[in-house]
Design an enzyme around this catalytic site. Structure first.
Site, PDB file in Angstrom:
ATOM      1  N   SER A  46       0.875  -1.174   0.000  1.00 57.17           N
ATOM      2  CA  SER A  46       0.000   0.000   0.000  1.00 57.17           C
ATOM      3  C   SER A  46       0.913   1.226   0.000  1.00 57.17           C
ATOM      4  O   SER A  46       2.139   1.087   0.127  1.00 57.17           O
ATOM      5  CB  SER A  46      -0.856   0.006   1.272  1.00 57.17           C
ATOM      6  OG  SER A  46      -0.001   0.174   2.395  1.00 57.17           O
ATOM      7  N   ASP A  62      -0.533  -0.997  -4.129  1.00 56.18           N
ATOM      8  CA  ASP A  62      -1.924  -1.235  -3.752  1.00 56.18           C
ATOM      9  C   ASP A  62      -2.569   0.094  -3.317  1.00 56.18           C
ATOM     10  O   ASP A  62      -1.962   0.855  -2.556  1.00 56.18           O
ATOM     11  CB  ASP A  62      -1.876  -2.238  -2.578  1.00 56.18           C
ATOM     12  CG  ASP A  62      -3.219  -2.771  -2.170  1.00 56.18           C
ATOM     13  OD1 ASP A  62      -4.082  -2.970  -3.037  1.00 56.18           O
ATOM     14  OD2 ASP A  62      -3.397  -3.005  -0.949  1.00 56.18           O
ATOM     15  N   GLU A 107     -10.366   1.340  -9.763  1.00 54.83           N
ATOM     16  CA  GLU A 107     -11.415   1.123  -8.745  1.00 54.83           C
ATOM     17  C   GLU A 107     -12.446   2.232  -8.912  1.00 54.83           C
ATOM     18  O   GLU A 107     -12.095   3.406  -9.015  1.00 54.83           O
ATOM     19  CB  GLU A 107     -10.794   1.150  -7.344  1.00 54.83           C
ATOM     20  CG  GLU A 107     -11.800   0.900  -6.227  1.00 54.83           C
ATOM     21  CD  GLU A 107     -11.132   0.710  -4.862  1.00 54.83           C
ATOM     22  OE1 GLU A 107      -9.951   0.286  -4.799  1.00 54.83           O
ATOM     23  OE2 GLU A 107     -11.791   1.000  -3.847  1.00 54.83           O
ATOM     24  N   GLY A 116     -10.336  -6.251   5.695  1.00 59.39           N
ATOM     25  CA  GLY A 116     -10.225  -6.568   7.110  1.00 59.39           C
ATOM     26  C   GLY A 116     -11.026  -7.802   7.477  1.00 59.39           C
ATOM     27  O   GLY A 116     -11.743  -8.375   6.652  1.00 59.39           O
TER      28      GLY A 116
HETATM   29  P1  13P Z   1      -7.590  -7.756   3.541  1.00 61.15           P
HETATM   30  O1  13P Z   1      -6.858  -6.906   4.497  1.00 61.15           O
HETATM   31  O2  13P Z   1      -9.037  -7.937   3.896  1.00 61.15           O
HETATM   32  O3  13P Z   1      -6.911  -9.059   3.316  1.00 61.15           O
HETATM   33  O4  13P Z   1      -7.597  -7.003   2.135  1.00 61.15           O
HETATM   34  C1  13P Z   1      -6.379  -6.702   1.520  1.00 61.15           C
HETATM   35  C2  13P Z   1      -6.575  -5.883   0.321  1.00 61.15           C
HETATM   36  O5  13P Z   1      -7.578  -5.963  -0.348  1.00 61.15           O
HETATM   37  C3  13P Z   1      -5.497  -4.976  -0.081  1.00 61.15           C
HETATM   38  O6  13P Z   1      -5.894  -4.094  -1.051  1.00 61.15           O
END
Ligand code: 13P
Length: 282
Positions: free
Chosen positions: A52, A83, A135, A184
């Site tokens: 991220s 990400d 997105e 999450g």
């Molecule tokens: P989670 O944290 O639910 O695994 O999702 C990760 C995600 O989608 C990163 O973009």
């Protein structure tokens, strides 16, 4: 593995044909990297390492891109992905540093502005052979353990007509879609709307990405992979394993990191292997 010089696009197309998904595993420490890497050594499947904006800032974008380039010499089927890139400067830096793909998250922008910016990013990324994920509707939640239930609201679901227009006008390679998924883990298991996914898969010619893979019902993930999802993102479950394992093993009497961290790496590897098997229908 005869994957020398094969691109991420090649592996995503292959996954789509074979009804499998490539795992995107996020990381921000070398311990996590080693855990994910251990799983790749075992399973010899393509894997995407996700960062991220915050994870990339902590690791250092140029440093981690160089580190990955080195690994790719021996393991060409591993890829580095930005990400939820929202900051244009971070996106530009990732493109310049040699990331393999970029997720431009313009979901906070007006639809027209999201299209405009996505188109520009696609143009500069594609010149370097870098893939772009888009997105439209913001995927809810955050990559952490939420001590509450999650209730899906139908207004969160993807609007297929808008998605068609977005894909057509931007030229993006993949799309992060909303089919009941959320970032999450929650007290309840997350359930996916597979009928909606089937419709999206029929209407859109783009790689479909499932964000929020943690805490999702396993049988729904399997169905999603059978019905067009070619990439599944996992972060929270790996963060959880990392934290629990660190706390447990730091209780050992040794002060030597190299005597403690192998246990943590193994725990992360086990979790990644579990996900790889799930995404490959094993
Ligand atoms: P989670 O944290 O639910 O695994 O999702 C990760 C995600 O989608 C990163 O973009």
């Amino acid at each position: 593995m005869s994957s020398k010089n094969k691109s991420l696009k090649y592996f995503l197309q292959k996954a789509r044909k074979e009804k499998r998904a490539i795992g995107q595993f996020n990381f921000s420490t070398i311990t996590q990297f080693n855990g994910i890497f251990g799983a790749i050594r075992e399973h010899k499947v393509p894997v995407i390492f996700g960062t991220s904006e915050s994870e990339a800032a902590f690791l250092g974008i140029e440093g981690i891109a160089d580190f990955m380039k080195n690994f790719k010499k021996s393991y060409p089927h591993i890829f580095l992905h930005l990400d939820h890139g929202k900051n244009i400067n971070v996106i530009k830096k990732a493109i310049q540093s040699g990331y393999d793909s970029i997720h431009f998250d313009g979901s906070g922008l007006k639809f027209e502005e999201n299209i405009k910016q996505a188109r520009k990013i696609v143009e500069s990324a594609h010149k370097k052979g870098i893939l772009v994920e888009g997105e439209i509707k913001s995927i809810k939640g955050g990559s952490e353990v939420h001590n509450k239930n999650f209730k899906i609201d139908e207004s969160f679901y993807e609007d297929i007509e808008k998605a068609k227009e977005f894909v057509k006008t931007t030229g993006i390679d993949s799309l992060a879609i909303n089919i009941g998924n959320v970032h999450g883990t929650y007290r309840n298991k997350i359930r996916l709307n597979i009928d909606l996914l089937k419709k999206i898969n029929k209407e859109l010619n783009v790689f479909l990405v499932l964000h929020g893979g943690s805490g999702t019902d396993d049988s729904d993930i399997k169905k999603a992979v059978k019905n067009g999802i070619v990439k599944v993102n996992i972060n929270t479950e790996l963060r959880e394993v990392w934290k629990k394992s660190m706390l447990r093993h730091l209780k050992k009497s040794t002060f030597k990191p190299y005597e403690i961290l192998p246990f943590v790496i193994k725990d992360i590897q086990d979790k990644v292997e579990e996900k790889i098997k799930l995404f490959n229908n094993q």
